[in-house]
Design a protein around this motif. Structure first.
Motif, mmCIF file in Angstrom:
data_model
loop_
_atom_site.group_PDB
_atom_site.id
_atom_site.type_symbol
_atom_site.label_atom_id
_atom_site.label_comp_id
_atom_site.label_asym_id
_atom_site.label_seq_id
_atom_site.Cartn_x
_atom_site.Cartn_y
_atom_site.Cartn_z
ATOM 1 N N ARG A 108 0.842 -1.192 0.000
ATOM 2 C CA ARG A 108 0.000 0.000 0.000
ATOM 3 C C ARG A 108 0.880 1.247 0.000
ATOM 4 O O ARG A 108 1.761 1.396 0.853
ATOM 5 N N LEU A 109 0.648 2.128 -0.971
ATOM 6 C CA LEU A 109 1.490 3.291 -1.200
ATOM 7 C C LEU A 109 0.689 4.580 -1.069
ATOM 8 O O LEU A 109 -0.526 4.581 -1.274
ATOM 9 N N GLU A 110 1.390 5.644 -0.752
ATOM 10 C CA GLU A 110 0.790 6.978 -0.760
ATOM 11 C C GLU A 110 1.704 7.913 -1.541
ATOM 12 O O GLU A 110 2.899 8.041 -1.231
ATOM 13 N N LEU A 111 1.155 8.563 -2.563
ATOM 14 C CA LEU A 111 1.917 9.519 -3.353
ATOM 15 C C LEU A 111 2.017 10.848 -2.605
ATOM 16 O O LEU A 111 1.244 11.104 -1.665
ATOM 17 N N PRO A 112 2.950 11.720 -2.993
ATOM 18 C CA PRO A 112 3.062 13.030 -2.331
ATOM 19 C C PRO A 112 1.755 13.822 -2.339
ATOM 20 O O PRO A 112 1.498 14.619 -1.434
#
Length: 355
Positions: A305-309
């Protein structure tokens, strides 16, 4: 075995429409899965094909024989259909042999060789013939139910979510055995399911229903790689959906400039990627970056699970042997092309089932 053709079928419960003009063709010997969220009409369609209910309008044809249509309704028992219900529906007071024999014409019910052959066809040891249903595992019971359905050599076999009560490992083993048995018998079959992996792995074609309509009918690869709209795309598998600007045949997005599958007019759009198209690496100047918010480990692979800027959340699907840790900063690359959709396309249908 026979083909199935459904033409313009509608059905309502009182004033509530359930099916609105469904057209479907299942070729002889084919296995088609009816896939959709709860309430989309797939079980209603199965009941109409089986003859348990009559359509409000339209027609149903099995092997060139009209079984439902204007002024005609052939009784369920005369349609030569084998039915495998959700829980197997075995008779508890009969042995395995007795359950299978129940599906045979009366004159063949004492033919032990025929019963043994049917058990072998569905991947069961003939030595189980004298056991009672309660002495079998759930997967074995479902295979007996299939043997009973195949016994009279029906024109069509209908399976109503037959694996939903089984645990994950047994479900996979049983559905493979059922698929093999259907193929070996040459049966024409329709499977109702809400499980995307089940539909994609078993069926020759998948019919996606939404709101009482058939929105796409395609082979599993086409359905997964070229869904008709974003609702279908996000229902048949995990997805990464990004806002983008199309310029000169490329999508400019938060993950960089992406090649497109097919042509698309310049301007705002939404693009679809699958999580397995994402590749993670150590941070690199100029590359799209993200922070790892969590890792869901499944053994053979994992969802990262990723979060972009920008705050946008998305997921990558990676092999399970080399994974980043939560809190790590990574760069994100993309393999393959993105699929474009209109800028206003929705992407929040019913929550998909993830295997």
């Amino acid at each position: 075995m026979s083909s199935l053709t459904v033409t313009g079928v509608t059905s309502s419960y009182g004033a509530t429409p359930v099916l609105t003009g469904v057209d479907l063709h299942v070729p002889e010997g084919g296995l088609t899965a009816l896939l959709g969220p709860s309430g989309c009409g797939k079980t209603t369609l199965l009941r109409l094909i089986a003859g348990f209910d009559d359509p409000d309008s339209g027609s149903i044809d099995i092997g060139g024989r009209l079984v439902a249509g204007p002024g005609r309704s052939v009784a369920a028992r005369r349609r030569r259909i084998g039915f495998v219900p959700q829980e197997g529906g075995l008779f508890p007071h009969l042995t395995v042999a007795g359950n299978v024999a129940f599906g045979l014409p009366r004159r063949q019910r004492r033919d032990a060789g025929r019963i043994d052959a049917l058990l072998t066809l569905v991947g069961l040891d003939a030595g189980l013939a004298q056991r009672s249903p309660h002495q079998l595992s759930g997967g074995q019971q479902q295979r007996v139910a299939l043997a009973r359905a195949l016994a009279p050599e029906p024109s069509l076999v209908l399976l109503d979510e037959p694996f939903s009560s089984l645990d994950a490992s047994l479900r996979e083993e049983t559905r493979q055995a059922v698929a093999d048995a259907l193929a070996a018998s040459g049966a024409t079959a329709v499977l109702v399911t809400h499980d995307q992996s089940e539909a994609l792995s078993m069926a020759d074609e998948v019919a996606v229903l939404r709101g009482g309509r058939l929105v796409q009918l395609a082979d599993p690869r086409t359905l997964y790689r070229s869904p008709r709209d974003l609702d279908v795309a996000t229902f048949v598998g995990e997805s990464v959906v990004l806002d983008a600007e199309i310029r000169d045949g490329q999508a400019h997005s938060a993950l960089g400039v992406l090649p497109l599958e097919g042509s698309c007019a310049d301007g705002p759009a939404r693009v679809l990627l699958r999580p397995e198209q994402l590749r993670l690496a150590p941070p690199s100047p100029g590359a799209p970056s993200a922070r790892v918010r969590g890792v869901d480990f499944f053994g053979h692979d994992a969802r990262v699970r990723l979060e972009l800027p920008s705050g946008l959340a998305l997921s990558a699907r990676l092999e399970g042997w080399d994974l980043p840790t939560a809190g790590a900063d990574v760069s994100v690359g993309v393999v393959g092309a993105a699929l474009p959709f209109p800028a206003g396309a929705a992407d929040t249908p019913a929550t998909p089932v993830v295997a």
